[in-house]
Scaffold this active site. Structure first.
Site, short mmCIF file in Angstrom:
data_model
loop_
_atom_site.label_atom_id
_atom_site.label_comp_id
_atom_site.label_asym_id
_atom_site.label_seq_id
_atom_site.Cartn_x
_atom_site.Cartn_y
_atom_site.Cartn_z
N THR A 180 -1.66 8.69 2.29
CA THR A 180 -1.49 7.24 2.29
C THR A 180 -2.35 6.62 3.39
O THR A 180 -2.71 7.31 4.35
CB THR A 180 -0.02 6.85 2.54
OG1 THR A 180 0.32 7.28 3.88
CG2 THR A 180 0.92 7.51 1.54
N SER A 199 11.75 10.55 6.72
CA SER A 199 10.68 11.55 6.82
C SER A 199 11.26 12.89 7.23
O SER A 199 12.21 12.94 8.03
CB SER A 199 9.66 11.11 7.88
OG SER A 199 8.83 12.19 8.24
N TYR A 231 8.43 7.96 16.15
CA TYR A 231 8.58 7.79 14.70
C TYR A 231 9.65 8.73 14.16
O TYR A 231 10.52 8.33 13.39
CB TYR A 231 7.22 8.05 14.04
CG TYR A 231 7.21 7.94 12.54
CD1 TYR A 231 7.12 6.70 11.92
CD2 TYR A 231 7.29 9.07 11.72
CE1 TYR A 231 7.08 6.59 10.53
CE2 TYR A 231 7.25 8.98 10.35
CZ TYR A 231 7.15 7.73 9.76
OH TYR A 231 7.13 7.63 8.39
N SER A 276 0.84 -1.20 0.00
CA SER A 276 0.00 0.00 0.00
C SER A 276 0.87 1.25 0.00
O SER A 276 2.09 1.16 0.17
CB SER A 276 -0.93 0.02 1.22
OG SER A 276 -0.18 0.22 2.40
N ILE A 333 3.13 4.47 -0.48
CA ILE A 333 4.31 4.81 -1.28
C ILE A 333 5.03 3.55 -1.77
O ILE A 333 5.52 3.49 -2.90
CB ILE A 333 5.23 5.74 -0.47
CG1 ILE A 333 4.59 7.14 -0.41
CG2 ILE A 333 6.64 5.85 -1.09
CD1 ILE A 333 5.15 8.04 0.66
N LYS A 393 13.21 7.94 12.32
CA LYS A 393 13.56 8.46 11.00
C LYS A 393 14.90 9.21 11.05
O LYS A 393 15.66 9.18 10.08
CB LYS A 393 12.43 9.35 10.47
CG LYS A 393 11.14 8.57 10.21
CD LYS A 393 11.36 7.52 9.14
CE LYS A 393 10.26 6.52 8.98
NZ LYS A 393 10.49 5.55 7.92
#
Length: 318
Positions: A234, A175, A201, A50, A52, A205
């Site tokens: 997304t 990100s 997160y 799913s 990207i 990254k």
């Protein structure tokens, strides 16, 4: 989390990470960079069912490349593969079921894959943002396991295979959120303080960007890059950041826009002319720190990150 960093980052994002930011950047793209056949080249895309990852897998298949989709859920992976094959008319699309948060599974998969396949490009795209602190069955914090240690083990295990290929590359989908974070090497699994999934997160990254720089210095034969896809619409953004998605929906990039730089780094002849180890946004290398943000880590902190990951990786090696 620094209020200054967050504020500067948000204003930067509104200008650059949105759909209009992509459209402005795309005016300087060279269309010829992606007008190419990828026949005979093999690409592994994690999280390819799913968002990207799927958009990237589709574009590679459209150009005749062999695609290895690494996914956690068999039903969703098979459905995505069917769609990719139907649209591209390329039968060389293969599904591998691997949970990137399970370190033993990642090791076993990489070792088995290496015995039976060639690989030119690894695309580390799989990721998660879980807003409550959860541990995996192996006792690891789940965001860290999936985004950092799983990515570290898969890349480390596949480097010998990549070195056998012509023009080998590793692209890691990071990100721009990492710009809000300074590496905190003493709290990698968020055992201290209040848990914040968005911050966890962003820390992961930041770790990916540092790992990309480290790998580039260690393995000159492979072209390494990390990148920011911008703010794309997304399924992952819809589930993990529902309020951001609701507010920003009309400004978000499409999945294909988010995947453009991934594909460019993985496939175009222009990408490896850029210095290895850099962080890219819209086909251009960009700074890994905001101005005056005090987010730089010391070489000692970065070495400690790598050594902790090495130690954990060995612990789970079958």
């Amino acid at each position: 989390m620094s209020i200054y960093r967050n504020t500067v980052w948000f204003f930067k994002g509104m200008q650059e990470y949105t759909r209009s930011g992509y459209e402005a950047a795309a005016k300087r793209f060279n269309p010829a960079d992606l007008e190419l056949s990828l026949s005979g080249r093999s690409f592994m895309v994690t999280g390819a069912n799913s968002g990207i990852g799927k958009a990237t897998a589709q574009e590679i298949a459209n150009r005749g490349g062999t695609v290895h989709m690494v996914c956690r859920n068999k039903g969703r992976a098979d459905a995505a593969k069917e769609e990719i094959v139907e649209k591209s008319q390329n039968q060389e699309v293969h599904v591998h079921i691997v949970d990137m948060s399970n370190m033993r599974q990642v090791w076993e998969f990489a070792e088995t894959f290496s015995q039976n396949n060639a690989l030119h490009v690894l695309i580390n795209n799989a990721g998660c943002m879980i807003n409550q602190r959860e541990l995996t069955d192996e006792g690891l914090e789940k965001n860290f396991a999936t985004n950092t240690l799983g990515t570290f083990i898969l890349t480390k295990a596949l480097i010998p295979l990549l070195k056998k290929a012509s023009d080998p590359r590793v692209v890691t989908v990071s990100s721009g959120g990492m710009l809000t974070q300074k590496l905190d090497v003493d709290n990698l699994q968020f055992e201290k303080g209040t848990f914040d999934g968005t911050m966890a997160y962003a820390q992961n990254k930041r770790q990916q960007v540092i790992l990309t720089e480290t790998w580039a210095a260690q393995h000159k034969e492979i072209h390494f890059s990390s990148m920011h896809p911008g703010w794309a619409d997304t399924p992952a953004v819809q589930t993990s950041m529902p309020s951001f998605h609701a507010k920003m929906q009309s400004r978000l990039r499409t999945e294909a826009m988010g995947a453009d730089t991934v594909l460019w780094l993985a496939a175009s002849p222009s990408a490896p002319k850029q210095k290895s180890g850099q962080f890219f946004q819209d086909r251009t290398p960009v700074a890994t720190h905001l101005p005056l943000a005090s987010s730089r880590s010391s070489p000692q902190e970065e070495e400690k990150l790598v050594s902790v990951l090495e130690e954990l990786a060995q612990k789970f090696k079958p």
